[in-house]
Design a protein around this motif. Structure first.
Motif, PDB file in Angstrom:
ATOM      1  N   ALA A  83      72.878  37.590  12.723  1.00 18.23           N
ATOM      2  CA  ALA A  83      74.210  38.605  12.402  1.00 18.23           C
ATOM      3  C   ALA A  83      75.020  37.578  11.577  1.00 18.23           C
ATOM      4  O   ALA A  83      75.634  38.212  10.392  1.00 18.23           O
ATOM      5  N   VAL A  84      75.036  36.226  11.702  1.00 24.90           N
ATOM      6  CA  VAL A  84      76.086  35.567  10.958  1.00 24.90           C
ATOM      7  C   VAL A  84      75.354  35.508   9.515  1.00 24.90           C
ATOM      8  O   VAL A  84      75.959  35.396   8.338  1.00 24.90           O
ATOM      9  N   GLU A 140      73.719  37.531   7.872  1.00 19.76           N
ATOM     10  CA  GLU A 140      73.780  38.567   7.287  1.00 19.76           C
ATOM     11  C   GLU A 140      74.955  38.796   6.391  1.00 19.76           C
ATOM     12  O   GLU A 140      75.024  39.144   5.242  1.00 19.76           O
ATOM     13  N   ARG A 141      75.942  38.092   7.213  1.00 17.54           N
ATOM     14  CA  ARG A 141      77.279  38.396   6.459  1.00 17.54           C
ATOM     15  C   ARG A 141      77.551  37.241   5.614  1.00 17.54           C
ATOM     16  O   ARG A 141      78.272  37.138   4.447  1.00 17.54           O
ATOM     17  N   ALA A 142      76.731  35.920   5.605  1.00 16.32           N
ATOM     18  CA  ALA A 142      77.019  34.707   4.711  1.00 16.32           C
ATOM     19  C   ALA A 142      76.141  34.807   3.675  1.00 16.32           C
ATOM     20  O   ALA A 142      76.536  34.114   2.795  1.00 16.32           O
ATOM     21  N   LEU A 177      84.102  31.621   3.219  1.00 18.09           N
ATOM     22  CA  LEU A 177      84.113  31.964   4.609  1.00 18.09           C
ATOM     23  C   LEU A 177      84.156  30.966   5.666  1.00 18.09           C
ATOM     24  O   LEU A 177      83.627  29.754   5.450  1.00 18.09           O
ATOM     25  N   ALA A 192      83.611  30.344   9.610  1.00 17.17           N
ATOM     26  CA  ALA A 192      83.153  30.844  11.043  1.00 17.17           C
ATOM     27  C   ALA A 192      84.035  30.648  12.100  1.00 17.17           C
ATOM     28  O   ALA A 192      84.169  29.337  12.045  1.00 17.17           O
ATOM     29  N   GLU A 241      88.195  33.782   4.341  1.00 18.23           N
ATOM     30  CA  GLU A 241      88.124  35.029   5.118  1.00 18.23           C
ATOM     31  C   GLU A 241      87.295  34.556   6.381  1.00 18.23           C
ATOM     32  O   GLU A 241      86.389  33.808   6.433  1.00 18.23           O
ATOM     33  N   LEU A 262      84.931  34.743   9.519  1.00 20.41           N
ATOM     34  CA  LEU A 262      83.784  35.287   9.805  1.00 20.41           C
ATOM     35  C   LEU A 262      83.418  35.047  11.305  1.00 20.41           C
ATOM     36  O   LEU A 262      82.996  34.048  11.925  1.00 20.41           O
ATOM     37  N   SER A 300      70.723  40.728  15.587  1.00 20.58           N
ATOM     38  CA  SER A 300      69.924  41.145  14.044  1.00 20.58           C
ATOM     39  C   SER A 300      68.534  40.901  14.335  1.00 20.58           C
ATOM     40  O   SER A 300      68.236  39.955  14.697  1.00 20.58           O
TER      41      SER A 300
END
Length: 474
Positions: free
Chosen positions: A36-37, A39-41, A94, A96, A113, A115, A123
């Motif tokens: 899941a991380v 996918e965003r990174a 980003l 985290a 931003e 995360l 995921s």
């Protein structure tokens, strides 16, 4: 085969394959949350991770690696100036953080931003294995001169180092690795987390590296720095509880010989010592099935070459006596400093060897002894080259000395004078007595010209003495 082979299956899984500060998870759960991380990174220039000793840190790091994005660990106690420099220099936009936290108003204003890392996220996406030459990490050095520099660590270097260590230490999926080291350095993060995710061993991160936590974890393989092992050795009950372990590994700074000997006596296990740097990962180590010599870090790992050179760049003899700069070559080396070509030029020789900046002695049998940093541990006094580590070891042999650090202080006559800062271990001892004690054991020119008794020595998070602060003590 990917970098994190234990996440590819075939090693079995269990609900507590990873335990971080008391929170357990299976590798399957780790992979789902890390996906899941990822996918965003994906596609980011870099992923900064607030590297607290918690499960979210492990998930975020693995997520960045799955996405093929360079991971930039941030020390959780870094000040605003240091943190801002690392984020700006690395290009990370980003950051985290555990779910429910944000990056802070100041960082948000700079375009950073958050995360959020959620341990229950899932995921099912598949991620192609990035090329071996891609950066796995940008690890920032301590910055003893100027701002910290980002060392770019390729995935291939991480894989080569972990495989060489697995061979040297006979590290397998049958092991349970225990440590409580910071997750923003090579020792705690690359070895202490990715090592388990490559060999398939179980991992228990104790949150804090206390003797009681180590004793209660019932591991077969333990990592620690000298400060940790000194505290374990002072706790007889905890030390004896580690008698069932297979290996006790010490690194990041020299392990004092008295601590080595006490650990061996209480646990029945002589510690493994190893040597490395952020830029080179681990390059030299004693072996699980070989001799473990107090004060020595052993032999080069498979694929690693070492040499000693003098101030003129010429080779020095490996005779067990001659002190020289240690240079290394091999597959574990970093790719260079991020956007710092001038630092790269200073760090590499024309024939491709990395200048470690450390001074060492190599014996005829190939065993290495690290004297320390050339800048603070190689003392040039009266025409002699003196290794601070040798004098420190002699001082620690005195029954009234708990710890010692030696530096070279400017001296009009000698160039540099040997000055010792000593923490006394009960009882009365004088500087004159300690000077005489060293002179009886080492050459006369190596004796301290001045001894300063102190209550403690300044250290960083890994237990290394901050020698440049010592001269300010007087």
């Amino acid at each position: 085969m990917g970098l994190l082979t234990a996440l590819e299956g075939g090693y079995g899984d269990r609900g507590d394959a990873l335990v971080v500060d008391g929170r357990a998870m299976s590798r399957e759960r780790l992979l789902g949350a890390a996906g899941a991380v990822a996918e965003r990174a994906a596609g980011a220039e870099a992923l900064a991770v607030l590297a607290r000793p918690c499960a979210e840190t492990v998930v975020a790091v693995v997520g960045g690696l799955l996405a093929g994005v360079p991971v930039v660990p941030l020390p959780p106690d870094s000040g605003p100036k240091e943190r801002a420099h690392i984020l700006r220099d690395s290009g990370a936009r980003l950051l985290a953080v555990p779910a429910g936290e944000d990056t802070g108003a100041g960082e948000a204003a700079k375009g950073i931003e958050a995360l959020p890392v959620e341990l229950t996220a899932r995921s099912s996406g598949a991620f192609a294995e990035p090329a071996p030459e891609r950066a796995a990490f940008v690890l920032y050095t301590s910055g003893t001169t100027g701002a910290p520099k980002g060392a770019v660590i390729p995935r291939s270097a991480v894989a080569a180092d972990l495989d060489a260590l697995a061979a040297a230490w006979q590290w397998t999926a049958e092991d349970t690795l225990v440590h409580g080291l910071p997750l923003f350095h090579v020792h705690g993060l690359v070895l202490g987390v990715l090592g388990a995710l490559r060999t398939g061993s179980r991992l228990v991160h104790t949150g804090r590296p206390t003797p009681g936590a180590y004793a209660g974890a019932r591991g077969s393989l333990y990592f620690g720095v000298p400060t940790v092992w000194s505290r374990v050795a002072a706790d007889e009950t905890a030390a004896r509880a580690l008698g069932g372990a297979r290996l006790l590994v010490s690194g990041s700074a020299p392990l004092p010989v008295p601590v080595f000997e006490r650990l061996a006596a209480l646990t029945g296990r002589s510690p493994i010592e190893r040597y490395g740097m952020t830029e080179s990962l681990i390059t030299v180590s004693t072996r699980a099935d070989g001799e473990r010599r107090p004060g020595s870090v052993g032999l080069p790992l498979d694929g690693v070459r070492t040499r000693l050179v003098g101030e003129d760049g010429g080779p020095l003899p490996e005779d067990g006596e001659t002190v020289g700069e240690l240079q290394v070559a091999g597959p574990t080396l970093f790719a260079g400093y991020l956007n710092r070509p001038e630092a790269d030029a200073e760090s590499w020789t024309a024939d491709g060897w990395f200048r470690t900046g450390d001074v060492a002695v190599i014996g005829p049998d190939g065993f290495h002894r690290i004297v320390g940093r050339a800048s603070v541990d190689l003392i040039k006094s009266g025409g002699y080259r003196i290794g601070a580590g040798e004098v420190e070891s002699a001082l620690r042999d005195h029954p009234a000395v708990a710890d010692a650090a030696v530096v070279g202080a400017p001296d009009e006559d000698l160039g540099q004078a040997v000055v010792a800062y000593v923490v006394a271990d009960g009882g009365a001892v004088t500087g004159e007595q300690l000077t005489a004690f060293v002179a009886e054991r080492l050459s006369a020119h190596k004796r301290p010209r001045r001894v300063v008794l102190v209550e403690d020595l300044p250290r960083n998070a890994l237990g290394k003495v901050l020698k440049k602060q010592l001269l300010d003590l007087g």
